[in-house]
Design a protein around this motif. Structure first.
Motif, PDB file in Angstrom:
ATOM      1  N   ARG A 182     -14.556 -24.534  23.200  1.00 47.04           N
ATOM      2  CA  ARG A 182     -14.012 -25.799  23.536  1.00 47.04           C
ATOM      3  C   ARG A 182     -12.897 -26.303  22.842  1.00 47.04           C
ATOM      4  N   LEU A 231      -9.043 -26.873  24.203  1.00 47.40           N
ATOM      5  CA  LEU A 231      -8.729 -27.994  24.035  1.00 47.40           C
ATOM      6  C   LEU A 231      -7.217 -28.371  23.467  1.00 47.40           C
ATOM      7  N   ALA A 281      -5.222 -34.199  21.583  1.00 51.61           N
ATOM      8  CA  ALA A 281      -6.118 -33.492  22.466  1.00 51.61           C
ATOM      9  C   ALA A 281      -5.581 -34.481  23.653  1.00 51.61           C
ATOM     10  N   PHE A 329     -15.362 -32.247  21.159  1.00 57.92           N
ATOM     11  CA  PHE A 329     -14.347 -31.482  22.094  1.00 57.92           C
ATOM     12  C   PHE A 329     -14.554 -31.675  23.413  1.00 57.92           C
ATOM     13  N   ARG A 336     -11.921 -33.617  26.064  1.00 56.42           N
ATOM     14  CA  ARG A 336     -11.395 -32.726  27.407  1.00 56.42           C
ATOM     15  C   ARG A 336     -11.498 -33.574  28.595  1.00 56.42           C
TER      16      ARG A 336
END
Ligand code: PLP
Length: 560
Positions: A227, A231, A356, A420, A424
């Protein structure tokens, strides 16, 4: 559709009747006992059925005891369970349509078989209306379960620490947190963090551990790695560093020898201790050449970095900061590094959540290494992260374990995986955008109350207020604000003439208050209150008036 059935001795006969009714209606039944009228304890059967419903293994449950009361009380202790004790068909209809009840509790000595059959038929054919006031109230039930959960075992085992936890929770809920490096992690993250995974030793990496029994923690770590890579679009991720400082340390140790030169931002211009402060391992082991911001613009002086790089030929250039409110130009830094054959490391600890969320350029494509913490704007558990190009993967892994750390903290790594995953989601993007809008509104509000903002504003989650012309130090302002229920930290401003313990500025960040749901109108008010306090830090009446307003505002925006 599968329904779990359970009863104690007092409900056994009615349960058997209900079972026949369900089978006649071609509904799958999971009969979880009891098997006859011999005396048993009702919680055992309530727990079996409620557990199935809570975990989504069955669609609904039906529980029967003598009155139905003990069964419903027990079942309602389970997350996501809404058990309703019904004595009439009308109650069953309302329990389904208004309360979205998912367990029907019946009293074997309260309702006849005929009434029970009628209740069952109404229950089965009634759907939850799902929208409007009933949907809102179900959401409120969920929220109340989340906020009211008390650490019960801790209360029994260590009441003093239990008090610390409760007091800190109260302090956090009733004050306004503007510490730029803090945030409020989600309950999901705290659940992973406070889990059984804390007990597992797993020296090594997924599939290559020193100890046995790592099958499940391997899954957690691999999820976190995959992840994180996805990301941030990184070739390699190491999710084991215990903190941001260790993440930086492992990059230095994997690439440098003691005495090598690092070009990094100085602490008093916004850099971090691990970027070469003399009291830190980085400043003690390496030859640090500091760079900073231009005096007029208070923005990073890239020409000066290029000049210093040319003069000192560093092995590593470090970018990233703890108190820099502007976007960092990573392609420019890459170009500077390439010109002198230096490596480039970006410490994105502060801005990782903005990266992110797509609100700050991603340093990964331009850097050899990107380090981060996971607990600031990224809103995860307290910990570190290293991203790198694939060619450095083995060196980074080896220098972290066995080089710097022993057993990884598997509960934290699982919580990083959750972090994470949360980052997302689409709503995290909106969150990141709101953090920036809030910081810009706060900066504007302070400026309009005649507080000077370093560099004239902000592009990210933080701002620095320069108090040097207001007759108050950063230390005194932060203490006065603390008394007013607004938490900030003293901070040096570029070219500060005061010591780091006193400072001429304060640093303010909006990530935590944005998590609580605050937006521009709240930021405007907070800016006004901060200005009032720092203008009169010794005026008790002003502080008391702000404290009252700050507390009321905080109370209106709950913690996750
Ligand atoms: N890097 C930067 C830019 C930071 O701001 C921080 C912490 O504030 C760190 C690294 C260190 O993180 P930790 O406190 O987890 O060691």
């Amino acid at each position: 559709m599968k329904i779990a059935l359970g009863a104690d001795h007092g409900g056994y006969h009615l349960k058997e009747h209900i079972k026949n009714c369900l089978e006649e209606r071609k509904i799958d039944v999971v009969d979880m006992g009891c098997a006859d009228t011999e005396a048993v304890d009702y919680p055992e059967y309530a727990c079996k059925v409620a557990g199935q419903v809570s975990e989504g293994r069955v669609y609904q449950g039906i529980l029967v005891c003598t009155t139905g009361i003990g069964m419903s009380i027990t079942a309602n202790r389970f997350a996501r369970v809404r058990a309703a004790l019904c004595t009439t068909p009308d109650m069953a209809a309302t329990a389904r349509s208004h309360n979205d009840a998912n367990i029907l509790a019946l009293g074997g000595s309260i309702v006849s078989r005929e009434t029970a059959t009628e209740i069952l038929d109404v229950w089965l054919k009634t759907d939850f209306t799902g929208r409007g006031r009933h949907g809102r109230r179900i959401e409120q039930i969920k929220q109340c379960t989340l906020t009211q959960v008390d650490p019960v075992a801790l209360y029994d085992s260590d009441p003093e620490i239990h008090t610390v936890l409760r007091s800190e929770q109260r302090r956090e809920s009733l004050s306004l947190n503007l510490i730029a490096s803090e945030n409020y992690s989600s309950r999901a993250i705290r659940e992973a963090q406070g889990s059984v995974l804390t007990d597992k030793y797993a020296e090594g990496y997924p599939g290559k551990r020193w100890y046995n029994g790592c099958i499940h923690v391997d899954t957690a770590e691999q999820l976190a790695i995959d992840r994180a890579r996805e990301l941030f679009a990184a070739e390699h991720a190491n999710v084991q560093p215990h903190c941001g400082s260790t993440a930086n340390m492992v990059v230095y140790f994997s690439q440098l020898k003691p005495g090598d030169t690092i070009l990094a931002m100085s602490l008093d211009h916004g850099g971090h201790l691990t970027h070469g402060h003399p009291a830190n391992f980085s400043g003690r082991l390496f030859n640090i050449v500091p760079y900073g911001v231009q005096r007029e613009s208070e923005r990073i002086d890239y020409d000066e970095i290029a000049r210093l790089a040319d003069e000192h030929r560093p092995r590593l250039i470090v970018a990233g900061a703890s108190a820099y409110p502007r976007i960092i130009d990573f392609p420019r830094l890459r170009e500077i590094a390439d010109n002198v054959h230096a490596l480039l490391m970006v410490d994105m600890a502060h801005i990782a959540g903005l990266v992110a969320g797509g609100c700050h350029p991603n340093p990964v494509p331009d850097s050899d290494f990107v380090t981060s913490t996971t607990h600031k704007t990224l809103r995860g558990p307290r910990g570190g992260l290293v991203l790198s190009r694939k060619k450095y993967a083995a060196e980074i892994n080896r220098h972290l374990f066995p080089g710097l750390q022993g057993g990884p903290l598997m509960h934290i790594i699982a919580a990083k995986a959750v972090c994470f995953q949360e980052a997302r989601q689409k709503d995290f993007k909106e969150y990141a955008q709101q953090i920036i809008r809030n910081a810009q509104t706060l900066a504007f509000s302070l400026s309009s109350h005649k507080v000077r903002i370093v560099s004239g504003g902000t592009d990210n989650h933080l701002l620095l207020a320069d108090l040097s012309s207001m007759g108050v130090t950063g230390k005194k302002a932060a203490e006065a604000l603390d008394r007013a229920g607004i938490t900030v930290n003293k901070n040096m401003i570029p070219f500060d003439t005061r010591s780091p313990m006193i400072t001429s500025g304060i640093r303010l960040g909006t990530a935590a208050l944005t998590t609580r749901g605050m937006k521009e109108p709240e930021m405007e008010k907070i800016g006004e209150w901060i200005a009032a306090v720092i203008r009169q830090p010794d005026h008790d009446k002003t502080i008391a008036a702000v404290a009252e307003k700050a507390r009321a505002l905080a109370a209106a925006f709950s913690l996750p």
